[in-house]
Design a protein around this motif. Structure first.
Motif: not given
Length: 280
Positions: A94, A98, A145, A148-151, A154-155, A166-167, A169
């Motif tokens: 993650e 970031d 859509r 997640t806690k892990y954008p 996921a992206r 579409e994430v 969070p």
């Protein structure tokens, strides 16, 4: 490299070697490894429970333990608050995605050892009705859509293709998102899958396996090598003596199959990829 005895820091009694440990689910297993590596102060943590003290000094080994949130271990290590840290591969993946604008280059942490503890997997999950069509859907144009806690993961895993991702969070209770129409699928860390099943969800796809990783501050690794390397060696030996984890992989029908954790990797700075992408 060492004579087999974990000695206190040479010439620096006022500045112990600082090791950040993750509170929560992974702590008992990680603490047991630390205890076997010669850090006696970690032994009570292996019994579980919520520790009241967040800072523990082990005079015999010259190691100071910091107990922080798993997601904060990287920050403590990368920014110099700790010399070493143990956190999950999910956190490193993650942080690798970031990237945030700033006036200075982001710091980095060096990934040293896969400690093989706390085995789990990052997975895409959703309602059981969608499992059979997931391989087809993720390759088709349209909107997806994802809660997640892990954008960043996921992206990186689901973006870049024909899907418009579409994430959304969330900080917790991610499993509720598909049930109330907030999201089509979730990306979350899965250990046993019990919580997913309790909410009528199944795993569609495993993005990567995650285990506890030992990381080091880059400057500490250069300047305190004589103090760090013996402890690294002991942690590595303790991990090697433990039973191998089996985080599992999942095919698109939700069936769990045996799997292996991804290997340890190099320096990880905020915004940089680690040695293995999330998807795969």
């Amino acid at each position: 490299m060492t004579d087999g005895t974990l000695s206190p820091l040479a010439g620096s009694p006022a500045r112990p070697l600082t090791l950040a440990l993750p509170k929560g689910r992974m702590l008992p297993e990680v603490a047991a490894l630390c205890a076997r590596a010669g850090i006696a102060a970690a032994a009570p943590l292996a019994a579980g429970g919520d520790p009241t003290a967040l800072l523990l000094d082990d005079a015999a080994s010259g190691v100071r333990l910091l107990l922080v949130r798993p997601g904060d271990v990287w920050s403590y290590v990368a920014f110099g608050g700790a010399d070493l840290g143990i956190t999950g591969k999910d956190v490193l993946e993650e942080m690798a995605g970031d990237a945030r604008p700033g006036r200075f280059d982001p710091p980095g942490a060096v990934e040293l050892v896969d400690l093989r503890a706390g085995a789990c997997r990052m997975a895409v999950a959703g309602p059981a009705a969608g499992a059979a069509t997931w391989p087809w859907r993720r390759t088709q144009p349209g909107r997806l859509r994802v809660a997640t806690k892990y954008p960043a993961c996921a992206r990186r895993a689901l973006g870049g293709g024909p899907l418009e991702v579409e994430v959304i969070p969330l900080a917790g209770s991610v499993e509720l998102a598909p049930l109330v129409g907030l999201a089509d699928v979730i990306v979350d860390l899965v250990a046993t899958g019990r919580t997913l099943r309790a909410h009528g969800l199944v795993e569609y796809e495993v993005l990567f396996s995650s285990t506890a990783r030992l990381i080091a501050n880059e400057a500490s690794l250069r300047l305190r090598e004589e103090a760090i390397l013996p402890l690294v060696e002991r942690l590595e030996k303790a991990a090697a003596a433990a039973p191998a984890p089996n985080p599992g992989t999942v095919v698109h029908d939700g069936t769990v199959r045996a799997g292996n954790a991804v290997p340890a990797g190099p320096r990880i700075a905020a915004g940089e990829r680690s040695e293995r992408p999330c998807a795969g």
